[in-house]
Structures are given as C-alpha cells and as structure tokens.
Design a protein around this motif. Structure first.
Motif, PDB file in Angstrom:
ATOM      1  N   MET A  73       0.776  -1.383   0.146  1.00 31.12           N
ATOM      2  CA  MET A  73       0.024   0.000  -0.088  1.00 31.12           C
ATOM      3  C   MET A  73       0.866   1.172  -0.170  1.00 31.12           C
ATOM      4  O   MET A  73       0.533   2.183  -0.551  1.00 31.12           O
TER       5      MET A  73
ATOM      6  N   SER B  22      -3.638  -2.663   8.680  1.00 27.04           N
ATOM      7  CA  SER B  22      -4.520  -1.799   8.339  1.00 27.04           C
ATOM      8  C   SER B  22      -5.045  -0.901   9.323  1.00 27.04           C
ATOM      9  O   SER B  22      -4.999  -1.560  10.496  1.00 27.04           O
ATOM     10  N   ILE B  23      -5.730   0.248   9.184  1.00 25.96           N
ATOM     11  CA  ILE B  23      -6.461   0.942  10.367  1.00 25.96           C
ATOM     12  C   ILE B  23      -7.626   1.218   9.949  1.00 25.96           C
ATOM     13  O   ILE B  23      -8.196   1.993   9.086  1.00 25.96           O
TER      14      ILE B  23
ATOM     15  N   ALA C  55      -0.818   9.641   5.227  1.00 27.25           N
ATOM     16  CA  ALA C  55      -1.536   8.872   4.387  1.00 27.25           C
ATOM     17  C   ALA C  55      -2.605   7.792   4.910  1.00 27.25           C
ATOM     18  O   ALA C  55      -2.525   6.626   4.642  1.00 27.25           O
ATOM     19  N   CYS C  56      -3.579   8.138   5.698  1.00 24.69           N
ATOM     20  CA  CYS C  56      -4.440   7.436   6.368  1.00 24.69           C
ATOM     21  C   CYS C  56      -5.765   8.282   6.513  1.00 24.69           C
ATOM     22  O   CYS C  56      -5.556   9.382   7.085  1.00 24.69           O
ATOM     23  N   PHE C  57      -6.930   8.050   6.135  1.00 28.18           N
ATOM     24  CA  PHE C  57      -8.142   8.731   5.803  1.00 28.18           C
ATOM     25  C   PHE C  57      -8.511   9.145   7.471  1.00 28.18           C
ATOM     26  O   PHE C  57      -9.586   9.962   7.728  1.00 28.18           O
TER      27      PHE C  57
ATOM     28  N   ILE D 237      -4.540  13.330   4.819  1.00 26.10           N
ATOM     29  CA  ILE D 237      -5.168  13.086   3.590  1.00 26.10           C
ATOM     30  C   ILE D 237      -6.819  13.286   3.762  1.00 26.10           C
ATOM     31  O   ILE D 237      -7.363  13.779   2.596  1.00 26.10           O
TER      32      ILE D 237
ATOM     33  N   THR E 105     -15.751   5.432   1.846  1.00 23.91           N
ATOM     34  CA  THR E 105     -14.778   4.649   2.813  1.00 23.91           C
ATOM     35  C   THR E 105     -14.855   3.388   2.698  1.00 23.91           C
ATOM     36  O   THR E 105     -15.510   2.478   2.073  1.00 23.91           O
ATOM     37  N   THR E 106     -14.052   2.500   3.617  1.00 20.18           N
ATOM     38  CA  THR E 106     -13.867   1.271   3.682  1.00 20.18           C
ATOM     39  C   THR E 106     -15.223   0.631   4.478  1.00 20.18           C
ATOM     40  O   THR E 106     -16.121   0.199   4.148  1.00 20.18           O
TER      41      THR E 106
ATOM     42  N   GLY F 274     -12.226   7.636   0.541  1.00 17.35           N
ATOM     43  CA  GLY F 274     -12.193   7.527   1.988  1.00 17.35           C
ATOM     44  C   GLY F 274     -10.890   6.776   2.539  1.00 17.35           C
ATOM     45  O   GLY F 274     -11.072   6.153   3.664  1.00 17.35           O
TER      46      GLY F 274
HETATM   47  C1  5HY Z   1      -6.463   4.453   5.211  1.00 19.57           C
HETATM   48  N1  5HY Z   1      -6.994   2.906   7.075  1.00 19.57           N
HETATM   49  O1  5HY Z   1      -6.517   5.392   4.360  1.00 19.57           O
HETATM   50  C2  5HY Z   1      -7.519   3.995   6.345  1.00 19.57           C
HETATM   51  C3  5HY Z   1      -8.999   3.966   5.721  1.00 19.57           C
HETATM   52  C4  5HY Z   1     -10.108   3.674   6.703  1.00 19.57           C
HETATM   53  O2  5HY Z   1      -5.144   1.738   6.903  1.00 19.57           O
HETATM   54  N2  5HY Z   1      -5.644   3.493   5.552  1.00 19.57           N
HETATM   55  C5  5HY Z   1      -5.805   2.539   6.442  1.00 19.57           C
HETATM   56  O3  5HY Z   1     -10.876   2.430   6.514  1.00 19.57           O
HETATM   57  O4  5HY Z   1     -10.221   4.350   7.575  1.00 19.57           O
END
Ligand code: 5HY
Length: 251
Positions: free
Chosen positions: A27, A56-57, A88-90, A109, A128-129, A192
């Motif tokens: 990523m 992942s977040i 770089a995380c929403f 971002i 978003t996710t 998102g």
């Molecule tokens: C993102 N999580 O941009 C956020 C997206 C989210 O690991 N990268 C991540 O789902 O909030």
C-alpha cells in the motif's frame, strides 16, 4: 520569508515524506506512485511505513497502535531534513502530535481531501472502507469545520487490505460512489482511504464528477505551503513537546 535556500528555489528541491501509518508495504508503494504523479518540478517524494503497528487502520484501537510508529517516522524525517509531511491514512491519525514534532507543514489526507472538495462543488460525499469508520470521519469533518459541505459518508465494506486483492473491489467501489452521489445529491466525491488513490481518475471518468484522492490533494497542499515558505507555527499549542522522560521506543 523566501531566500535562495528556501525549498523549491533552483538547486534546492522540496522534499516531502509521505507516511502510510499501517505496515502494509504494497500500500505504501501504491501511495508513493500516486504522490509522485502529482508532485511538481523540483519536488521529491518518499513514502514509508512503520515496521510496528497494524497492517491496516479500521478502528480507534488500530489508530492508537499505529500512531507511535507514525510519529517515529516524522521524528526521523526531521533528522533526515524533510520540508513537509503527508499522513496517508483517512483518519489523519496523530496529526496534531506530528505537527508538534515537525517544523514543516504536516497534512492529513482526510483534511486535504475534504477542504479540496470544498473548492470543487456545492457538497461532497465520502466513500470509505468499513462502516465502523464513518463516525470518526464525521468527527474529523466537524473538527475541520467542513461538516456543512459533507452531504454523506458511506462504506463499501471492503477491508483495507482487500482493496488491492479483491478482483470485485473496483466495481463495488464504483457502485458505492454512484449511489452516494444519488442518495446525497452531492456533486463531488471524496475517496475515504489511501488504498483507493489509484482508482481516482478512472472513477472520475465513470462518474462524471470531480473525485478527490487525499494523497494527491495532501501532496499538492504541502508542496504549495513549502513553496510559499510557510511552516507550522511554533508559538503555543504546536510548539515542540516539552522535554521530559518518555519511556517509549521512539522518544
Ligand atoms: C486508510 N485505513 O486510509 C484508512 C482507511 C480507513 O489503513 N488507510 C488505512 O478505512 O479508515
């Protein structure tokens, strides 16, 4: 004040560090490609991710665990001589703490995408996710003072790490974007998740509206601030953190 050594002047490139706060290197590579694609002449962009933290977040817990690694990258960037930073995380995790550590501008971002969308239409929708992240996105829209422009926040229910693995992800995200615009009556779409950055121009062609990718928006904002000789204020709240014993891996 701009001097011959001001970043962006001939012979003095602007150096931007993009931090993907999760630990998924593929990523980070995607984010770096999208960031470099919009960087202007005389701008270098390096994207990194911490070695510690979640892959992942997608929750408050993930954000909390990702933040120390993110801040370690910002602190290292100050030693490495970067002029500005992108988170770089929403969720824009650790944004204000990062601004305390950095001399140069730090832009998340989500903030960059939401503010940029405000220039492009009457209102925007976010896709978003996972639905569980919608509340946090609403909170930061309020914190940034752009909630009145945000017509709705929607989830495509694809986990972050599945975005690049799931062959159906593109079609699912396109469908989610389309129904968001229709349901909200909005005229701009905000992506998102940093992991959607590479879908931006394809989605814009398909949807016929401006689609804002926060990675590109944030790089553009940081570059503009640095080129104008602007840095984070160190008068008051965002001054360097008080010197004290901190028993953590990075302080
Ligand atoms: C993102 N999580 O941009 C956020 C997206 C989210 O690991 N990268 C991540 O789902 O909030």
């Amino acid at each position: 004040m701009r001097t011959p050594s001001t970043p962006g002047r001939p012979g003095r490139p602007i150096r931007i560090k993009v931090v993907n706060p999760n630990t998924t290197a593929s990523m980070t590579t995607l984010v770096e490609q999208c960031a470099r694609a919009v960087a202007g002449p005389g701008v270098t962009v390096d994207a990194v991710n911490p070695v510690t933290g979640p892959e992942s977040i997608e929750s408050h817990y993930d954000e909390a665990l990702a933040t120390p690694g993110l801040l370690a990258e910002i602190a290292a960037g100050e030693v490495e001589g970067y002029d500005g930073y992108v988170i770089a995380c929403f969720g824009d995790p650790g944004l204000l703490a990062a601004r305390e550590l950095a001399r140069g501008p730090v832009v998340g971002i989500a903030e960059a995408a939401m503010r940029s969308a405000g220039y492009l239409g009457r209102s925007f929708s976010v896709v978003t996710t996972l639905a569980r992240t919608i509340g946090h996105a609403q909170d930061i829209a309020h914190a940034y003072g752009v909630a009145s422009l945000c017509a709705g926040i929607h989830a495509c229910e694809i986990p972050v790490v599945e975005l690049e693995r799931d062959p159906a992800a593109r079609a699912t995200i396109l469908a989610a974007c389309h129904s968001a615009l229709v349901d909200d009556g909005s005229d701009v779409l905000v992506l998102g998740c940093a992991g959607m950055a590479d879908l931006c121009s394809w989605l814009a062609d398909e949807l016929g509206v401006p689609v804002v990718d926060g990675v590109a928006a944030a790089v553009t904002v940081v570059e503009g601030l640095v080129r104008a000789g602007l840095r984070t204020s160190k008068r008051g709240e965002l001054a360097p953190p008080p010197v004290k014993r901190r028993s953590t891996a990075y302080a």
